[in-house]
Design a protein around this motif. Structure first.
Motif, mmCIF file in Angstrom:
data_model
loop_
_atom_site.group_PDB
_atom_site.id
_atom_site.type_symbol
_atom_site.label_atom_id
_atom_site.label_comp_id
_atom_site.label_asym_id
_atom_site.label_seq_id
_atom_site.Cartn_x
_atom_site.Cartn_y
_atom_site.Cartn_z
ATOM 1 N N VAL A 112 49.613 -22.158 137.134
ATOM 2 C CA VAL A 112 50.165 -22.422 138.463
ATOM 3 C C VAL A 112 49.307 -21.704 139.500
ATOM 4 C CG1 VAL A 112 52.579 -22.861 137.830
ATOM 5 C CG2 VAL A 112 51.793 -20.522 138.088
ATOM 6 N N PRO A 113 49.347 -22.138 140.763
ATOM 7 C CA PRO A 113 48.577 -21.462 141.823
ATOM 8 C C PRO A 113 49.084 -20.044 142.082
ATOM 9 C CG PRO A 113 49.286 -23.654 142.516
ATOM 10 C CD PRO A 113 50.015 -23.341 141.244
ATOM 11 N N GLY A 114 48.319 -19.292 142.889
ATOM 12 C CA GLY A 114 48.590 -17.881 143.117
ATOM 13 C C GLY A 114 49.971 -17.564 143.637
ATOM 14 N N SER A 115 50.388 -18.196 144.743
ATOM 15 C CA SER A 115 51.679 -17.862 145.342
ATOM 16 C C SER A 115 52.832 -18.243 144.418
ATOM 17 C CB SER A 115 51.835 -18.571 146.691
ATOM 18 O OG SER A 115 51.718 -19.977 146.524
ATOM 19 N N THR A 116 52.725 -19.379 143.760
ATOM 20 C CA THR A 116 53.772 -19.814 142.838
ATOM 21 C C THR A 116 53.864 -18.880 141.644
ATOM 22 O OG1 THR A 116 53.410 -22.115 143.506
ATOM 23 C CG2 THR A 116 54.595 -21.749 141.450
ATOM 24 N N ALA A 117 52.706 -18.439 141.120
ATOM 25 C CA ALA A 117 52.694 -17.503 139.998
ATOM 26 C C ALA A 117 53.338 -16.182 140.388
ATOM 27 C CB ALA A 117 51.258 -17.268 139.528
ATOM 28 N N ALA A 118 53.061 -15.714 141.601
ATOM 29 C CA ALA A 118 53.598 -14.427 142.055
ATOM 30 C C ALA A 118 55.114 -14.460 142.127
ATOM 31 C CB ALA A 118 53.003 -14.071 143.414
ATOM 32 N N TRP A 119 55.672 -15.488 142.743
ATOM 33 C CA TRP A 119 57.123 -15.569 142.890
ATOM 34 C C TRP A 119 57.801 -15.955 141.576
ATOM 35 C CZ3 TRP A 119 59.096 -13.325 146.901
ATOM 36 C CH2 TRP A 119 58.366 -13.255 148.100
ATOM 37 N N GLY A 120 57.169 -16.832 140.804
ATOM 38 C CA GLY A 120 57.769 -17.265 139.543
ATOM 39 C C GLY A 120 57.822 -16.169 138.504
ATOM 40 N N ALA A 121 56.846 -15.243 138.528
ATOM 41 C CA ALA A 121 56.804 -14.154 137.552
ATOM 42 C C ALA A 121 57.534 -12.911 138.034
ATOM 43 C CB ALA A 121 55.351 -13.795 137.230
ATOM 44 N N SER A 122 58.064 -12.928 139.241
ATOM 45 C CA SER A 122 58.756 -11.763 139.789
ATOM 46 C C SER A 122 59.993 -11.455 138.954
ATOM 47 C CB SER A 122 59.157 -12.037 141.244
ATOM 48 O OG SER A 122 59.702 -10.901 141.834
ATOM 49 N N PRO A 123 60.144 -10.206 138.476
ATOM 50 C CA PRO A 123 61.178 -9.879 137.485
ATOM 51 C C PRO A 123 62.555 -9.648 138.075
ATOM 52 C CG PRO A 123 59.869 -7.940 137.936
ATOM 53 C CD PRO A 123 59.278 -9.042 138.768
#
Length: 365
Positions: A112-123
């Motif tokens: 996934v792109p950067g911003s989506t990866a950041a929010w999607g992986a947020s714990p």
């Protein structure tokens, strides 16, 4: 589209959403009240049904979610932080960094792109992360898919760890009569709705990114923690909020998005297990540092839904107040720090893409 046809379609969507939510709840699926409407709206959208959630309704739902996060900040939580602030702070920072590492792996793998990866992986904070993701330009649909897929895997894993590895069987929740919360105290509810309205108005004036959720959250947290106001969110309000969020997300899915999400499931599940393993290091830190029993430490650092983890903790005979305090503080920290982590990962992704394009241009010459 005629008013009658639109009303009929909305009635059908509400009915299907209720049925799906009921089936998911019966199967003990986490976040069933949100996932049922989301799946129903996704099916309607893919079937070409032209429905759309009004922007004001979505904004109100964001504000309610902000208050829901604020409810977890209580005097007991603050007392726990005062007594054990350093270990809890270290483990929370570790877990947030672990989420960023997993997001970085997803970026490097091109899932996934950067911003989506950041929010999607947020714990933590699946609903909150999905809301904030859109405000910061990420793909809300993929973020929601990643968050709730991870929640499902984490809850199953936590239940398995509790039952098989540590010898604790999770007790089923006690049967409770279905209640709409119509007996909620009138004055606290009215004041809570006033906080929501004031937060929405302030967010509209200040134009803060994700302010419709963040400003009511901060205002409600201050009032709730100080004891000035008992934030009251009856079941009917939460159900309406979750349904609104689920419909808003589900209506944005397209056939292309669904295909991409399904193809990414194996890599996303592996990323979830990587995050669980990294959070396991934080659990070991709590056990070694504070002498917390392994089950309490594991559940306190588990990157799943707060409500689901607390249910498992309550049925496993572990230190529920400690688990609640750790999960609550991390949820609040993730909501506040999430935008900064997302910006860093987006900058890294943009720089990486720029380097690749430059190298490609040189090779072409």
């Amino acid at each position: 589209m005629s008013l009658f046809r639109r009303a009929w379609l909305w009635a059908a969507l509400v009915l299907v959403s209720g049925l799906l939510a009921g089936l998911l709840a019966w199967a003990a699926f986490p976040a069933a009240v949100l996932l049922g409407p989301m799946i129903a709206a996704m099916a309607f959208s893919l079937g070409g049904v032209p429905l759309e959630v009004p922007h004001r309704a979505f904004a109100a739902a964001q504000a309610v979610v902000g208050c829901l996060v604020a409810v977890t900040v209580t005097p007991a939580t603050l007392a726990a932080l005062g007594q054990q602030w350093l270990p809890m702070l270290v483990t929370i920072v570790h877990i947030i960094i672990s989420g960023a590492v997993v997001g970085l792996v997803l970026i490097l793998r091109g899932v996934v792109p950067g911003s989506t990866a950041a929010w999607g992986a947020s714990p933590g904070g699946a609903a909150a992360m999905s809301i904030m993701a859109e405000s910061y330009g990420a793909d809300m649909r993929m973020v929601a898919f990643m968050q709730y897929l991870r929640m499902f895997v984490v809850v199953l894993t936590a239940s398995g760890v509790s039952r098989l590895l540590l010898g604790h069987a999770v007790a089923p929740p006690a049967d409770r009569a279905l209640s709409l919360g119509l007996d909620a105290p009138v004055l606290p509810l009215a004041l809570t709705l006033l906080v929501i309205a004031c937060g929405m108005l302030l967010a509209r004036r200040l134009r803060v990114p994700a302010g419709t959720m963040l400003l009511p959250m901060l205002l409600a947290a201050a009032l709730n923690a100080s004891g000035l106001l008992r934030i009251t969110l009856p079941a009917w309000l939460l159900w309406a909020t979750y349904a609104c969020l689920g419909w808003y997300i589900g209506m944005r899915f397209t056939r292309c998005t669904v295909r991409h999400a399904l193809r990414a499931i194996p890599q996303l599940v592996l990323a979830t297990f990587l995050l669980i393993a990294l959070c396991g290091i934080a659990a070991w830190m709590l056990t070694a540092w504070l002498g917390v029993d392994p089950l309490s430490a594991y559940l306190a650092t588990s990157p799943g839904g707060l409500d689901s983890v607390v249910v498992i903790a309550a049925g496993s005979g572990c230190d529920v107040p400690f688990v609640m305090a750790q999960q609550t503080l991390r949820l609040f920290a993730v909501v506040l720090i999430g935008p900064q982590v997302a910006r860093l990962l987006c900058r890294f992704d943009a720089r990486r893409r720029g380097i690749k394009e430059t190298a490609g241009n040189r090779t072409g010459r």
